[in-house]
Scaffold this motif. Structure first.
Motif, mmCIF file in Angstrom:
data_model
loop_
_atom_site.group_PDB
_atom_site.id
_atom_site.type_symbol
_atom_site.label_atom_id
_atom_site.label_comp_id
_atom_site.label_asym_id
_atom_site.label_seq_id
_atom_site.Cartn_x
_atom_site.Cartn_y
_atom_site.Cartn_z
ATOM 1 N N TRP A 1 -0.779 -7.255 -3.892
ATOM 2 C CA TRP A 1 0.465 -7.240 -3.098
ATOM 3 C C TRP A 1 0.177 -7.593 -1.640
ATOM 4 C CZ3 TRP A 1 2.104 -2.717 0.088
ATOM 5 C CH2 TRP A 1 3.329 -2.961 0.725
ATOM 6 N N LEU A 2 -0.822 -6.961 -1.067
ATOM 7 C CA LEU A 2 -1.145 -7.205 0.340
ATOM 8 C C LEU A 2 -1.645 -8.627 0.582
ATOM 9 C CD1 LEU A 2 -2.887 -3.779 1.072
ATOM 10 C CD2 LEU A 2 -0.697 -4.561 2.019
ATOM 11 N N ALA A 3 -2.225 -9.229 -0.454
ATOM 12 C CA ALA A 3 -2.687 -10.613 -0.334
ATOM 13 C C ALA A 3 -1.569 -11.616 -0.615
ATOM 14 C CB ALA A 3 -3.853 -10.857 -1.293
ATOM 15 N N GLY A 4 -0.378 -11.127 -0.939
ATOM 16 C CA GLY A 4 0.761 -12.005 -1.191
ATOM 17 C C GLY A 4 0.789 -12.610 -2.571
ATOM 18 N N GLU A 5 0.008 -12.064 -3.505
ATOM 19 C CA GLU A 5 -0.046 -12.617 -4.848
ATOM 20 C C GLU A 5 0.815 -11.857 -5.852
ATOM 21 O OE1 GLU A 5 -3.963 -13.520 -6.265
ATOM 22 O OE2 GLU A 5 -4.754 -13.857 -4.239
ATOM 23 N N ALA A 6 1.419 -10.765 -5.422
ATOM 24 C CA ALA A 6 2.293 -9.982 -6.289
ATOM 25 C C ALA A 6 3.352 -9.321 -5.434
ATOM 26 C CB ALA A 6 1.490 -8.927 -7.060
ATOM 27 N N SER A 7 4.487 -8.982 -6.047
ATOM 28 C CA SER A 7 5.566 -8.315 -5.318
ATOM 29 C C SER A 7 5.391 -6.805 -5.383
ATOM 30 C CB SER A 7 6.922 -8.695 -5.921
ATOM 31 O OG SER A 7 7.053 -8.144 -7.226
ATOM 32 N N LEU A 8 6.017 -6.104 -4.450
ATOM 33 C CA LEU A 8 5.971 -4.647 -4.461
ATOM 34 C C LEU A 8 6.661 -4.104 -5.712
ATOM 35 C CD1 LEU A 8 5.186 -2.029 -3.031
ATOM 36 C CD2 LEU A 8 7.354 -2.149 -1.776
ATOM 37 N N SER B 1 -9.255 -8.474 -9.675
ATOM 38 C CA SER B 1 -7.950 -7.817 -9.788
ATOM 39 C C SER B 1 -6.904 -8.696 -10.459
ATOM 40 C CB SER B 1 -7.440 -7.414 -8.396
ATOM 41 O OG SER B 1 -8.322 -6.512 -7.768
ATOM 42 N N ARG B 2 -7.086 -9.990 -10.434
ATOM 43 C CA ARG B 2 -6.041 -10.908 -10.898
ATOM 44 C C ARG B 2 -5.746 -10.791 -12.390
ATOM 45 N NH1 ARG B 2 -8.719 -14.430 -7.001
ATOM 46 N NH2 ARG B 2 -7.342 -14.537 -5.172
ATOM 47 N N SER B 3 -6.649 -10.199 -13.136
ATOM 48 C CA SER B 3 -6.391 -10.032 -14.569
ATOM 49 C C SER B 3 -5.190 -9.119 -14.814
ATOM 50 C CB SER B 3 -7.619 -9.473 -15.288
ATOM 51 O OG SER B 3 -7.978 -8.207 -14.757
ATOM 52 N N LEU B 4 -4.864 -8.246 -13.844
ATOM 53 C CA LEU B 4 -3.695 -7.371 -13.992
ATOM 54 C C LEU B 4 -2.402 -8.162 -14.084
ATOM 55 C CD1 LEU B 4 -4.151 -4.337 -11.534
ATOM 56 C CD2 LEU B 4 -4.670 -4.455 -13.963
ATOM 57 N N LEU B 5 -2.362 -9.314 -13.442
ATOM 58 C CA LEU B 5 -1.139 -10.118 -13.411
ATOM 59 C C LEU B 5 -0.754 -10.633 -14.792
ATOM 60 C CD1 LEU B 5 -1.872 -12.149 -10.147
ATOM 61 C CD2 LEU B 5 -0.260 -10.247 -10.415
#
Length: 279
Positions: A237-244, A171-175
């Protein structure tokens, strides 16, 4: 003595026995008008379905789409970091789409074609309202389903620690996407999903292969699908790696816009335009 004519000439039909004529009709590819009418009728039925049916079908579809993130993530977790890693792992991305589309669950990106064709064929205020109702219900349900499964996975209620890690890793590629990047990446995904919906009526029992082939290239091209991508975005988001704020404004809204542009504008309206003089 003159032989009976068995071959067509000057655009006329060949004089075939009845049983052979039936074989010709069975093997003849469906015309664009036939495919258009099949999709129009399917879309019209979807527009009239009860709200509860649309919603719960959409929730199940959202949950099932997590299988695409899981499938790709699990395969990637067993591969070295090489140039051929993505082409191999992308086959896992097809998993959720196979479940949802062949299971006739409500997926928003399918409705960018099927629900738009009835409106394009008979534009009216009533049909536009029906389209807005279906889109709103299905999108909300899909996103609710993706949020539910993302929460269950990150909290450890479903899957294993290894499967959750695999889903987060892929999923991190979305960042890396900006909002404009997400729009551009979502247009081809919307187009390909609409292409699936258009192709299935004429697939002649090859629906599985059409579906796998097209969705494989959504993953291989790293295109943005709003529902499958929502699973990834919620997990980050739930893992704390992105904001809402990033989930809603940085990914979901741009991906939604791109999917609609690709599915409804580029494909649905142009597909309707090719036959509107004949229907």
């Amino acid at each position: 003595m003159q032989q009976p004519r068995n071959e067509a000439s000057d655009g006329e039909k060949a004089d075939l026995p009845p049983n052979e004529e039936e074989d010709v009709e069975e093997r003849q590819a469906a015309s664009s008008r036939v495919i258009h009418e099949v999709i129009r009728r399917q879309g019209d039925e979807e527009l009239d379905r009860p709200a509860s049916s649309l919603f719960f079908s959409g929730v199940v579809a959202g949950v099932a789409m997590a299988a695409s993130v899981l499938g790709r993530g699990l395969i990637e977790s067993h591969l070295p970091d090489t140039p051929w890693r993505l082409p191999v792992s992308s086959i896992g991305y097809c998993l959720g789409f196979v479940i949802v589309v062949l299971g006739r669950l409500q997926l928003f990106t399918e409705s960018t074609l099927s629900a738009v064709i009835p409106v394009a064929a008979s534009p009216s205020f009533r049909n536009v309202v029906r389209l807005g109702r279906l889109w709103g219900l299905v999108l909300a349900a899909n996103l609710a389903g993706t949020l539910l499964i993302a929460w269950l996975a990150t909290e450890g209620w479903v899957g294993t620690e290894a499967s959750t890690k695999a889903m987060l890793d892929t999923s991190r590629s979305l960042l890396e996407l900006t909002g404009w990047d997400a729009v551009r990446a979502a247009v081809p995904a919307g187009f390909l999903m609409a292409g699936i919906a258009w192709s299935l009526p004429g697939a002649r029992r090859q629906e599985f292969f059409v579906l796998v082939f097209c969705t494989y290239f959504i993953s291989l091209g790293e295109f943005a699908h709003v529902v499958a991508g929502a699973v990834e975005a919620w997990m980050l988001w739930l893992a704390g790696e992105a904001s809402l704020g990033w989930v809603l404004g940085g990914f979901l809204a741009p991906a939604l816009l791109g999917n609609i542009l690709g599915g409804s504008v580029l494909f649905a309206l142009l597909a309707h335009a090719q036959v509107h003089e004949e229907v």
